[in-house]
Design an enzyme around this catalytic site. Sequence first.
Site, short mmCIF file in Angstrom:
data_model
loop_
_atom_site.label_atom_id
_atom_site.label_comp_id
_atom_site.label_asym_id
_atom_site.label_seq_id
_atom_site.Cartn_x
_atom_site.Cartn_y
_atom_site.Cartn_z
N ASP A 82 -6.42 -1.89 12.24
CA ASP A 82 -5.19 -2.50 10.88
C ASP A 82 -6.68 -2.83 9.44
O ASP A 82 -7.11 -3.90 9.54
CB ASP A 82 -4.09 -3.70 11.27
CG ASP A 82 -3.37 -4.01 9.59
OD1 ASP A 82 -4.66 -2.46 8.78
OD2 ASP A 82 -2.76 -3.72 9.26
N TYR A 115 0.20 5.60 -5.82
CA TYR A 115 -0.09 6.28 -4.59
C TYR A 115 -2.02 6.75 -5.55
O TYR A 115 -2.78 5.98 -5.20
CB TYR A 115 0.02 7.55 -3.66
CG TYR A 115 -0.28 8.32 -2.61
CD1 TYR A 115 -0.93 7.71 -2.18
CD2 TYR A 115 -0.56 9.70 -3.56
CE1 TYR A 115 -1.82 8.69 -1.03
CE2 TYR A 115 -1.80 9.91 -3.27
CZ TYR A 115 -2.24 10.28 -1.57
OH TYR A 115 -2.71 11.48 -1.11
N ALA A 161 -5.33 15.31 -4.95
CA ALA A 161 -5.33 15.77 -6.43
C ALA A 161 -3.52 14.93 -6.97
O ALA A 161 -3.05 15.46 -8.20
CB ALA A 161 -4.31 17.03 -6.19
N CYS A 162 -3.48 14.05 -6.54
CA CYS A 162 -2.39 12.68 -7.35
C CYS A 162 -2.93 11.92 -8.05
O CYS A 162 -2.17 11.64 -8.76
CB CYS A 162 -1.34 12.04 -6.38
SG CYS A 162 -0.30 13.36 -5.31
#
Length: 335
Positions: A54, A151, A121-122
């Site tokens: 993790d 995000y 691209a966000c």
Amino acid sequence: MERQHRRVLVTGAGGFIGHHLVKRLKNDGYWVRGVDVKLPEYEPSAADEFELLDLRAWDNCLLATRGDIAEVYNLAADMGGIGYITASLADIARNNTLINTHMLEAARANGVQRFLFSSSACVYAGYKQKDADVTPLKEEDAYPADPEPGYGWEKLYAEQLCQYYWHDFGFETRIVRFHNVYGPLGTYDGGKEKAPAAISRKVALARDGGEIDVWGDGLQTRSFMYVDDCVEGLVRLMASDFRDPLNLGRDDIISVNDLVKLIASIAGKQLRIRHDLAKPQGVRGRNSDNTLLRNVLGWEPSITLEQGLAVTYRWIEVELARAGRISSRAVVAAQ
Ligand code: NAD
């Protein structure tokens, strides 16, 4: 040392792009360590070593980057399609902040030579994406900042952090902004899948002459890049000397309605679309401006949507048949 003999770490190697990248790097002759919290879902990893770690935890990032790793492709992220990333802003932002801050510092502490961060691209400003007939987005269009909540903000911050590491420590970082990647061996069900896979699944499950649900009014536009092009671009960017953010996508857009028609035609089905306006649809239009990509890499993605979707659709169809959700006779008949 020649590049091909280097030891490379791919994080997120149990995920879609990471799994394909590991295969490509192995084919190119690299020694590869893959790390993820899960194994790849659909076939075993080609990595020389695969560790379940993790990467939100600092100690695990130190472990992942140990042992003379020369290059890190940091693809691990808590992410999914628009439904998923708009539903849990805090978890996604926190998880990805931990992964990216710890991975960057652990890589530097362990003497890694190059670190590639997978952005999105966000990060692009929402106010530049209000029209379905959108002007393709150049790298500078991420500012003044107005990225996707959660995000997108985290990706934009992590991009900056990579650049600070170069500025303050001379640590070599590469930053790629993916535009909608699709292909076989990607999640197609369960809530994390993205539009091409979700629509392919719905089309495969629908009877000819039937109806499928589409999120939003279907007029929203996107460009889509096949995963082989994505992996090619990643390898080229890592080998380049370019340290600023770079688009990696195709620069031709299609509306979601036309995407459905294209997939239905690949499937050989006539389908009606039922629009679900209650569901999130993301920005109205998004396209990649590839001017800088062409200049920097002397290359751009070339696999068309028709070519890539034909392979992707058939793979999803076979998976659904294997899971007993559609008849395998129908799949054989279609081939
Ligand atoms: P994916 O979800 O298939 O792969 C991401 C992997 O990261 C998963 O296997 C997941 O288990 C792993 N992961 C999540 N949390 C982890 C943790 N705490 N420790 C270790 N591993 C963890 O997604 P993908 O499509 O392969 O995306 C790869 C990268 O590209 C991500 O950074 C994503 O944000 C970025 N990206 C992808 C797209 C796209 O269209 N696929 C678009 C823009 C950006």
